[in-house]
Design an enzyme around this catalytic site. Sequence first.
Site, short mmCIF file in Angstrom:
data_model
loop_
_atom_site.label_atom_id
_atom_site.label_comp_id
_atom_site.label_asym_id
_atom_site.label_seq_id
_atom_site.Cartn_x
_atom_site.Cartn_y
_atom_site.Cartn_z
N ARG A 1 4.56 22.54 -62.59
CA ARG A 1 5.39 23.50 -62.78
C ARG A 1 6.60 23.14 -63.68
O ARG A 1 8.49 23.84 -63.19
CB ARG A 1 6.33 24.31 -61.41
CG ARG A 1 4.93 25.19 -60.87
CD ARG A 1 5.03 25.30 -59.35
NE ARG A 1 4.00 25.71 -59.43
CZ ARG A 1 3.79 25.48 -58.10
NH1 ARG A 1 4.31 25.65 -56.93
NH2 ARG A 1 2.48 26.18 -56.73
N ARG B 1 2.59 22.78 -50.03
CA ARG B 1 1.21 22.47 -50.75
C ARG B 1 0.66 24.00 -50.28
O ARG B 1 -0.09 24.20 -50.35
CB ARG B 1 2.23 22.14 -52.33
CG ARG B 1 2.90 23.18 -53.13
CD ARG B 1 2.91 21.94 -54.31
NE ARG B 1 3.63 22.20 -54.98
CZ ARG B 1 4.43 21.75 -56.70
NH1 ARG B 1 3.40 20.97 -56.78
NH2 ARG B 1 5.34 21.92 -56.76
N LYS C 1 16.17 25.64 -58.41
CA LYS C 1 15.16 24.88 -58.13
C LYS C 1 14.32 23.93 -58.57
O LYS C 1 14.06 24.40 -60.38
CB LYS C 1 14.14 25.56 -57.83
CG LYS C 1 13.01 25.35 -56.70
CD LYS C 1 11.82 26.54 -57.19
CE LYS C 1 10.20 26.34 -56.13
NZ LYS C 1 9.59 27.50 -55.71
N CYS D 1 3.06 32.45 -56.97
CA CYS D 1 2.47 31.35 -56.54
C CYS D 1 1.35 31.29 -55.45
O CYS D 1 -0.49 31.24 -55.58
CB CYS D 1 3.16 29.97 -56.51
SG CYS D 1 4.51 29.77 -55.18
N SER E 1 10.17 20.80 -47.22
CA SER E 1 9.03 19.45 -46.53
C SER E 1 8.70 18.64 -46.62
O SER E 1 8.10 17.60 -45.03
CB SER E 1 7.56 20.57 -46.51
OG SER E 1 7.40 20.37 -48.50
N LYS F 1 17.33 23.99 -53.85
CA LYS F 1 16.15 23.79 -53.48
C LYS F 1 16.09 22.53 -54.33
O LYS F 1 15.85 22.11 -55.90
CB LYS F 1 15.28 23.74 -53.81
CG LYS F 1 13.96 24.00 -52.78
CD LYS F 1 12.92 25.04 -52.61
CE LYS F 1 11.79 24.75 -52.35
NZ LYS F 1 10.65 25.86 -51.68
#
Length: 332
Positions: free
Chosen positions: A221, A209, A199, A122, A278, A252
């Site tokens: 996604r 991102r 995920k 990605c 994040s 995740k």
Amino acid sequence: MAYPLVRHRRLRSTAGLRNLVRETMISVNDFIAPIFVTEGTGIKDEIASMPGVYHWSLDTLEQELSEIVGLGIQSILLFGVPDHKDATGTSAFDDNGIVQRAARKIKALYPELVIVADTCLCQFTDHGHCGVVHTSDCGAEIGNDESLELLAKAAVSQAKAGADIIAPSNMMDGFVTAIRQALDDAGFANTPIMSYAVKYSSAYYGPFREAAHSTPQFGDRKTYQMDPANAREALREAQSDVDEGADFLMVKPGLAYLDIVRMLRDRYSLPIVIYNVSAEYSMVKAAAMQGWIDERAIVLETLTGMKRAGADLIITYHAKDAARWLKENEAN
């Protein structure tokens, strides 16, 4: 006189007693610290949405590495931000790509530091998706099997550069089999695979991102990452990766999926990894900067909760702060 039959508080009355009966302990050995390495020189740029996390160029990277090693952290998760992107993410498997050059430099500086290489496309594709895109009158589709070939090439290139662990994060079906076969054929049979086994297609990835420059240029996604509503599906995904030869299983994101961590812990004997992602980090930082929370107490409690849920290893942007706080606790 009536009184309780059992007095649970007896074992909580002093710090010494609490230490004696504490069930879950976190250690600096549990942490994997993410690092973002970018092209260019003289770069140490703070990521706006992730205070305290930076983009590093190769010539400044030693500053970050020396701090990580000095705190006793033994492993990093390596992300590369390239200056070239194309439809198939060719710089992901370029032996002179940013991840590969960073891995070689890290091994030259700190050969004992364990490099976990994120293996995806990605960051390297001009469309921001984790695989090859096919377009038709019906729209765009991510091609699974063609993507596997490229991901396998990236894994081998990363291993050749010095990555100790390959961590595929793409969520293509069969990615562990494809990467395991490619690594074995290339002479890296002893290189472990840390699978992003479970995920989810999560809203918690926003700041990442920005950091990785990996926002999809169209769509989302959801056709390859998991629906946040599903738990039983997580067991199917994990079982596939176990059957295909994964050495670690990752969940995740972290906080909203501790039930999934416990499900995997109860079923599998492989090491379980959780990614404290994040937005989980950024929300704590933002609240702490406003003075609304005790950052140290919140972070250590959160990481303890992740360990208690069953995680053996924690990927976290709090790694350096947490390692420092644990040292201070030991000193006291």
